[in-house]
Scaffold this motif. Structure first.
Motif, PDB file in Angstrom:
ATOM      1  N   LEU A   8       0.812  -1.215   0.000  1.00 36.42           N
ATOM      2  CA  LEU A   8       0.000   0.000   0.000  1.00 36.42           C
ATOM      3  C   LEU A   8       0.849   1.270   0.000  1.00 36.42           C
ATOM      4  O   LEU A   8       0.358   2.343  -0.351  1.00 36.42           O
ATOM      5  CB  LEU A   8      -0.920   0.019   1.228  1.00 36.42           C
ATOM      6  N   LYS A   9       2.126   1.148   0.379  1.00 36.88           N
ATOM      7  CA  LYS A   9       2.980   2.338   0.459  1.00 36.88           C
ATOM      8  C   LYS A   9       3.429   2.836  -0.908  1.00 36.88           C
ATOM      9  O   LYS A   9       3.961   3.931  -1.028  1.00 36.88           O
ATOM     10  CB  LYS A   9       4.204   2.042   1.337  1.00 36.88           C
ATOM     11  N   HIS A  10       3.229   2.013  -1.949  1.00 40.26           N
ATOM     12  CA  HIS A  10       3.679   2.385  -3.289  1.00 40.26           C
ATOM     13  C   HIS A  10       2.466   2.464  -4.220  1.00 40.26           C
ATOM     14  O   HIS A  10       1.553   1.652  -4.130  1.00 40.26           O
ATOM     15  CB  HIS A  10       4.681   1.369  -3.820  1.00 40.26           C
ATOM     16  N   VAL A  11       2.492   3.452  -5.099  1.00 38.49           N
ATOM     17  CA  VAL A  11       1.407   3.633  -6.064  1.00 38.49           C
ATOM     18  C   VAL A  11       1.862   3.101  -7.413  1.00 38.49           C
ATOM     19  O   VAL A  11       2.749   3.691  -8.053  1.00 38.49           O
ATOM     20  CB  VAL A  11       1.019   5.121  -6.196  1.00 38.49           C
ATOM     21  N   PRO A  12       1.288   1.983  -7.870  1.00 40.00           N
ATOM     22  CA  PRO A  12       1.689   1.467  -9.190  1.00 40.00           C
ATOM     23  C   PRO A  12       1.270   2.416 -10.303  1.00 40.00           C
ATOM     24  O   PRO A  12       0.317   3.193 -10.158  1.00 40.00           O
ATOM     25  CB  PRO A  12       0.937   0.127  -9.289  1.00 40.00           C
ATOM     26  N   GLU A  13       1.968   2.359 -11.408  1.00 36.15           N
ATOM     27  CA  GLU A  13       1.753   3.296 -12.515  1.00 36.15           C
ATOM     28  C   GLU A  13       0.333   3.247 -13.064  1.00 36.15           C
ATOM     29  O   GLU A  13      -0.237   4.268 -13.445  1.00 36.15           O
ATOM     30  CB  GLU A  13       2.763   2.990 -13.636  1.00 36.15           C
ATOM     31  N   TYR A  14      -0.283   2.045 -13.077  1.00 34.37           N
ATOM     32  CA  TYR A  14      -1.612   1.931 -13.676  1.00 34.37           C
ATOM     33  C   TYR A  14      -2.699   2.628 -12.852  1.00 34.37           C
ATOM     34  O   TYR A  14      -3.787   2.917 -13.361  1.00 34.37           O
ATOM     35  CB  TYR A  14      -1.984   0.459 -13.894  1.00 34.37           C
ATOM     36  N   LEU A  15      -2.409   2.939 -11.557  1.00 35.12           N
ATOM     37  CA  LEU A  15      -3.391   3.648 -10.733  1.00 35.12           C
ATOM     38  C   LEU A  15      -3.333   5.161 -10.907  1.00 35.12           C
ATOM     39  O   LEU A  15      -4.266   5.861 -10.570  1.00 35.12           O
ATOM     40  CB  LEU A  15      -3.176   3.309  -9.256  1.00 35.12           C
ATOM     41  N   VAL A  16      -2.221   5.650 -11.446  1.00 30.18           N
ATOM     42  CA  VAL A  16      -2.060   7.089 -11.628  1.00 30.18           C
ATOM     43  C   VAL A  16      -2.979   7.566 -12.745  1.00 30.18           C
ATOM     44  O   VAL A  16      -3.002   6.965 -13.822  1.00 30.18           O
ATOM     45  CB  VAL A  16      -0.592   7.445 -11.957  1.00 30.18           C
ATOM     46  N   PRO A  17      -3.791   8.624 -12.522  1.00 26.51           N
ATOM     47  CA  PRO A  17      -4.667   9.150 -13.580  1.00 26.51           C
ATOM     48  C   PRO A  17      -3.884   9.485 -14.848  1.00 26.51           C
ATOM     49  O   PRO A  17      -2.723   9.936 -14.762  1.00 26.51           O
ATOM     50  CB  PRO A  17      -5.250  10.415 -12.942  1.00 26.51           C
ATOM     51  N   PRO A  18      -4.478   9.261 -16.037  1.00 25.83           N
ATOM     52  CA  PRO A  18      -3.765   9.483 -17.311  1.00 25.83           C
ATOM     53  C   PRO A  18      -3.111  10.856 -17.429  1.00 25.83           C
ATOM     54  O   PRO A  18      -1.991  10.981 -17.922  1.00 25.83           O
ATOM     55  CB  PRO A  18      -4.863   9.292 -18.361  1.00 25.83           C
ATOM     56  N   MET A  19      -3.822  11.897 -16.968  1.00 28.24           N
ATOM     57  CA  MET A  19      -3.271  13.245 -17.095  1.00 28.24           C
ATOM     58  C   MET A  19      -1.989  13.395 -16.273  1.00 28.24           C
ATOM     59  O   MET A  19      -0.985  13.930 -16.746  1.00 28.24           O
ATOM     60  CB  MET A  19      -4.301  14.285 -16.634  1.00 28.24           C
ATOM     61  N   LEU A  20      -2.016  12.876 -15.036  1.00 27.69           N
ATOM     62  CA  LEU A  20      -0.819  12.945 -14.208  1.00 27.69           C
ATOM     63  C   LEU A  20       0.293  12.064 -14.753  1.00 27.69           C
ATOM     64  O   LEU A  20       1.466  12.377 -14.640  1.00 27.69           O
ATOM     65  CB  LEU A  20      -1.153  12.521 -12.775  1.00 27.69           C
ATOM     66  N   ARG A  21      -0.102  10.930 -15.378  1.00 28.15           N
ATOM     67  CA  ARG A  21       0.890  10.023 -15.950  1.00 28.15           C
ATOM     68  C   ARG A  21       1.665  10.717 -17.060  1.00 28.15           C
ATOM     69  O   ARG A  21       2.889  10.636 -17.154  1.00 28.15           O
ATOM     70  CB  ARG A  21       0.188   8.775 -16.474  1.00 28.15           C
ATOM     71  N   SER A  22       0.942  11.453 -17.916  1.00 28.97           N
ATOM     72  CA  SER A  22       1.604  12.166 -19.022  1.00 28.97           C
ATOM     73  C   SER A  22       2.483  13.288 -18.495  1.00 28.97           C
ATOM     74  O   SER A  22       3.548  13.560 -19.022  1.00 28.97           O
ATOM     75  CB  SER A  22       0.553  12.721 -19.984  1.00 28.97           C
ATOM     76  N   MET A  23       2.019  13.937 -17.395  1.00 27.24           N
ATOM     77  CA  MET A  23       2.836  15.000 -16.790  1.00 27.24           C
ATOM     78  C   MET A  23       4.125  14.432 -16.223  1.00 27.24           C
ATOM     79  O   MET A  23       5.199  15.005 -16.368  1.00 27.24           O
ATOM     80  CB  MET A  23       2.040  15.700 -15.686  1.00 27.24           C
ATOM     81  N   ARG A  24       3.999  13.246 -15.590  1.00 31.72           N
ATOM     82  CA  ARG A  24       5.194  12.596 -15.060  1.00 31.72           C
ATOM     83  C   ARG A  24       6.168  12.243 -16.163  1.00 31.72           C
ATOM     84  O   ARG A  24       7.372  12.455 -16.060  1.00 31.72           O
ATOM     85  CB  ARG A  24       4.800  11.321 -14.313  1.00 31.72           C
ATOM     86  N   ALA A  25       5.619  11.695 -17.270  1.00 29.34           N
ATOM     87  CA  ALA A  25       6.468  11.304 -18.400  1.00 29.34           C
ATOM     88  C   ALA A  25       7.164  12.516 -18.983  1.00 29.34           C
ATOM     89  O   ALA A  25       8.353  12.494 -19.308  1.00 29.34           O
ATOM     90  CB  ALA A  25       5.642  10.596 -19.460  1.00 29.34           C
ATOM     91  N   GLY A  26       6.410  13.635 -19.103  1.00 28.84           N
ATOM     92  CA  GLY A  26       7.002  14.862 -19.636  1.00 28.84           C
ATOM     93  C   GLY A  26       8.111  15.379 -18.751  1.00 28.84           C
ATOM     94  O   GLY A  26       9.136  15.861 -19.219  1.00 28.84           O
ATOM     95  N   THR A  27       7.913  15.245 -17.439  1.00 31.01           N
ATOM     96  CA  THR A  27       8.940  15.680 -16.487  1.00 31.01           C
ATOM     97  C   THR A  27      10.210  14.874 -16.655  1.00 31.01           C
ATOM     98  O   THR A  27      11.316  15.391 -16.633  1.00 31.01           O
ATOM     99  CB  THR A  27       8.411  15.538 -15.052  1.00 31.01           C
ATOM    100  N   LYS A  28      10.050  13.560 -16.863  1.00 32.83           N
ATOM    101  CA  LYS A  28      11.226  12.704 -17.039  1.00 32.83           C
ATOM    102  C   LYS A  28      11.985  13.060 -18.302  1.00 32.83           C
ATOM    103  O   LYS A  28      13.192  13.047 -18.345  1.00 32.83           O
ATOM    104  CB  LYS A  28      10.790  11.234 -17.078  1.00 32.83           C
TER     105      LYS A  28
END
Length: 568
Positions: A498-518
């Protein structure tokens, strides 16, 4: 008796009178400069000159507007003036506060304002430091200023640990609108019998309710009433207020997802309406690896003050705070407590949303919506203090809608933004649907037994900490940083996943923001490729002591042969 005069201040009036134009002592100006105050706030600019003229003042100003300095500065100035004429040491000022935390804060503020004249002006806080015999030595030295709750000051006057019948010049009642609601009405009436007939009085309040009017009749003589023309909360440019309409389970889903996805950053205070809810939320967040400390009336005073200090120093970012019941519903003070309530120790001289000076709070979250308008104003007043920006987010269930509508209606009358004070928080619940199952799983683990054990464990631990704070840590101030209050209670079974959030649970918009940040990171980490079979064999050979053995003289012979060939 002459009728009281009223004065209305306006933030759009002429240029503010500077501190250096008020005729203040250089030592006070030096302390003000050290604190970084460039100009007085509206309440300070209006109240300080009137106080220096000797007038009684009843001032209403919002939380965080600088009320403490508006009475502390003239009191210090008058004490310094008196000591130029006489060296007699006596108690000339009593500052009454409704809570121990506010007493500690007022004492701290006065110490800051007397850094350049600490020998001439002495101040002690008796609001929360032990019993009467242990405090008697503090009062035997006749400090100039005594800070305390009405009940504590009365107790010392009755025990003759201090006498002010011939020496008192100033009486200050801070957060006057809370004094009666905390049950101090009889204490104040009795206390006035021990005071002289003539003294200068300051009443400071965020609201002018019936309690303040009753208090005014008791202690004020021909006062100047300052009603500042300002909204009860900072303007929309400084404070942004959001709301989300949701039910009980959704509240837990939201707080988990908002904190875990880091949509809420910085220092936050999460308000709930009971001590049980305090520990329920802490144990819930604990399962997801989100550290938080609790603050409520069951904890010892030393621990509560220390929690606030460490929060202000940035040692942790999240405080889960329970409002005192007398603040949530002042009518409860007159009602007789039930047997169940009697069994639970709660400090009546405690209030989280009032009095405590939380610093640099980025956001206030009303996990449970407050039960009255004043409580909402003072909760939200913990953020956007001074010139800092702040955000308030309220979770509102169907049962809490009537109270929300009442708050909205009240603010629309006093705020220039009107009904637009509250904005809906643009958040799609369906995008965090995957978090719901995890939240429900964690909620089921937080049973009544787990909450009870957590409360007992926390109280026992904090009582131990309180004793350490009282003795050992006075001599070892650096060790205070080691003593933290946001450690896990471990009364609920921890599930590591429970302490870790898997990638598939992250909302699509935040996922794309994370990818852009990387992608934008110039020095992104690149994992090393796996070694080939040849590299592995070579590595194995080097590690084998027999196969890697070489005769040290062999290299010299080979080098000699090469040299001879080159020579010929």
């Amino acid at each position: 008796m002459a009728a009281p005069t009223e004065s209305h201040g306006s933030e759009h009036s002429a240029k503010l009178l500077g501190f250096h134009e008020m005729g203040l002592d250089d030592r006070i100006l030096q302390a003000v400069s050290k604190l970084g105050w460039k100009e007085p706030t509206l309440i300070q600019e209006k109240a300080i000159p009137l106080s220096l003229e000797g007038k009684d003042v009843l001032a209403r100003a919002r939380t965080g507007s600088g009320k403490t300095a508006s009475y502390a500065i003239p009191v210090i100035q008058k004490i310094l003036d008196r000591k130029q004429v006489t060296r007699e040491q006596c108690i000339s000022t009593i500052i009454m506060v409704p809570t121990k935390e506010l007493g500690a804060q007022a004492h701290k503020n006065i110490l800051e304002l007397t850094t350049s004249c600490s020998r001439e002006v002495r101040c002690v806080d008796i609001s929360g430091k032990g019993d009467l015999p242990s405090q008697r030595p503090l009062l035997s030295e006749n400090p100039d200023i005594v800070v305390g709750t009405p009940s504590k000051i009365l107790a010392h006057l009755v025990a003759r640990n201090m006498s002010v019948k011939d020496s008192l010049q100033f009486l200050v009642i801070d957060e006057a609108d809370l004094v009666f609601s905390f049950g101090y009405e009889d204490d104040i009436k009795e206390l006035l019998k021990h005071l002289p007939k003539i003294f200068q009085t300051f009443l400071m309040s965020a609201t002018l309710n019936d309690d303040v009017k009753a208090l005014k009749k008791l202690v004020l003589h021909n006062p100047v009433i300052l009603k500042l023309e300002e909204s009860q909360l900072p303007e929309a440019g400084q404070l942004t207020q959001y709301h989300i309409k949701c039910e009980e389970v959704e509240k837990f889903v939201l707080i988990y997802s908002l904190l875990k996805l880091r949509l809420i950053q910085g220092k936050s205070i999460i308000f709930v309406n009971s001590v049980d809810r305090c520990y329920r939320l802490k144990l819930f967040l604990e399962q997801f690896g989100i550290p938080a400390c609790v603050l409520n009336s069951e904890l010892p005073i030393n621990s509560r003050v220390h929690i606030v200090h460490q929060f202000n120093d940035g040692l942790y970012d999240i405080v889960v705070a329970a409002d005192d019941q007398t603040l949530l519903d002042p009518a409860q003070t007159s009602a007789a407590p039930s047997k169940k309530q009697k069994r639970k120790y709660q400090d009546k001289e405690f209030g989280v949303s009032r009095g405590i000076d939380f610093q640099f709070v980025t956001s206030v979250i009303n996990f449970d919506f407050p039960s009255n308008v004043d409580s909402y104003i003072h909760r939200v007043g913990r953020t956007a203090r001074g010139t800092n920006q702040g955000t308030a987010l309220s979770f509102i269930s169907v049962a809490e809608m009537p109270m929300y509508e009442e708050v909205q209606e009240t603010l629309s009358k006093t705020s220039p933004e009107g009904a637009d004070s509250f904005k809906p928080y643009q958040f799609r619940m369906e995008e965090i649907e995957g978090f719901r199952y995890r939240a429900q799983d964690a909620m089921r683990a937080v049973t009544k037994v787990a909450i009870r054990e957590a409360r007992l464990k926390e109280i026992k631990q904090e009582i131990l900490n309180s004793q350490k704070l009282k003795s050992y840590f006075e001599d070892n101030p650096r060790d205070l940083q080691v003593l933290k209050h946001d450690k896990p209670l471990h009364t609920v079974r921890t599930q590591q996943h429970l302490k870790h959030v898997p990638e598939y649970l992250v909302p699509p918009m935040l996922r794309s923001m994370r990818a852009g940040t990387k992608r934008r990171q110039p020095h992104a980490y690149k994992p090393k490729p796996a070694p080939t079979q040849t590299q592995m064999r070579f590595k194995k050979k080097k590690e084998d002591p027999l196969k890697s053995f070489e005769f040290s003289g062999l290299k010299h012979i080979q080098n000699a042969k090469k040299f001879k060939k080159k020579k010929h």
